[in-house]
Motif scaffolding. Structure first.
Motif: not given
Length: 338
Positions: A249-256
């Motif tokens: 498992a891993f994560t991708v994060t979108a930040l704005a």
């Protein structure tokens, strides 16, 4: 259906509600009156429950009815979603002789899809013909026209323009692509597979032209392609994911705008080898079971345990049997037999 002064107004004795539970009737003013006369109309259902009264005013002649409505508000109403504007609607009803028309109810109608409300819902003009109402904007942003209609037989009307702007950014929403998995090297580029995030106000309206940062954790789990780093007019930005060789498992994060949305993804483990764990080199008495189980571990090329892999056990030399002959590796990639 009952009236406070039966001689002054005539209504049907009863009516039925429609599929929405609503009922409507048309009433008629009675004989001539010498001055404005008020009356109440009430509805009572079969269980004896009575509605609040509907107030009506009967005037001596059509000259006493309002001939026009005029706005005393600003040229247009402007605000943001979920904003309340006190006394935003200010209008006046006039008779044909230019005098104010009092006791006139004003219906306020909005375009379909807009969820704004008014307080009071039906304002009533005072003795000088003036009426006011607060406007409570809902969650839909956009522009339109409120139609104010005098509740009289000639129905004078007035149009009031409004613009509802989106609110400030308050959340980052995952729109698409969460929860996917795939084999190492696969690019998630099919329909509905791109990671799609929306920067939005409290109502979900998109906030455009804001910078977006994308982060993969751990970084070696995947690479991002076709990355959009600025939100479009509906507040959305996207990226394609190519799985790396690190299984799990891993994560991708979108930040704005100070907000974030995290996508959870998984690189599948592809089994490529079996490793002996325990049970090797035992001495077993003829006709008896081995004292220790024969245990192997399924692994990928990087030595990461591969769960859910079918393992077949068989005797390749000498006399003997195995039971069970086929085992699916557990969460730790282990399979065992006797």
């Amino acid at each position: 259906i009952s009236t406070s002064f039966p001689g002054s107004v005539s209504c049907p004795a009863q009516t039925l509600t429609d599929a929405k539970g609503e009922a409507a009737v048309r009433c008629t003013a009675g004989g001539p009156v010498t001055s404005s006369t008020g009356a109440d109309i009430r509805f009572t259902d079969g269980l004896g429950r009575t509605s609040d009264p509907f107030n009506i005013t009967i005037v001596p002649s059509t000259a006493d009815l309002p001939a026009s409505l005029e706005s005393e508000s600003d040229a247009a109403l402007v605000g943001t979603v979920r904003e309340s504007l006190p006394n935003a609607i200010r209008l006046r009803a006039f008779k044909s002789n230019g005098q104010g028309a009092g006791e006139v109810g004003i219906a306020l109608n909005v375009p379909e899809g807009f969820d704004m409300t008014f307080d009071p819902r039906v304002p009533v003009t005072n003795s000088s013909g003036a009426a006011t109402a607060a406007v409570n904007f809902g969650c839909r942003a956009g522009a339109g026209t409120i139609r104010a209609i005098g509740l009289t037989q000639n129905q004078p009307a007035l149009s009031i323009n409004f613009t509802i702007n989106r609110g400030p950014a308050s959340q980052m929403i995952k729109r698409q692509g969460d929860g996917q998995s795939g084999n190492p090297g696969r690019l998630l580029s099919g329909p509905g597979q791109a990671l799609l995030a929306r920067l939005a106000d409290s109502c979900g309206n998109g906030v455009g032209r804001e910078r977006v940062e994308w982060r993969v954790s751990p970084p070696e789990a995947a690479t991002l392609e076709n990355v959009v780093t600025t939100t479009n007019d509906v507040g959305e930005a996207s990226a394609l994911v190519r799985f790396g060789n690190r299984a799990g498992a891993f994560t991708v994060t979108a930040l704005a705008g100070g907000f974030s949305a995290t996508f959870n993804l998984t690189v599948n483990v592809v089994a490529s080898r079996l490793v002996l764990v325990s049970g090797n080199n035992q001495n077993v008495v003829l006709g008896q079971a081995s004292s220790q189980q024969l245990v192997v571990e399924t692994q990928d090329a990087n030595g990461v345990a591969a769960p859910g892999v079918d393992v077949n056990f068989r005797v390749t030399a000498g006399a003997g049997t195995v039971n069970p002959a086929r085992v699916t590796s557990n969460a730790q990639g282990r399979a065992a037999t006797t």
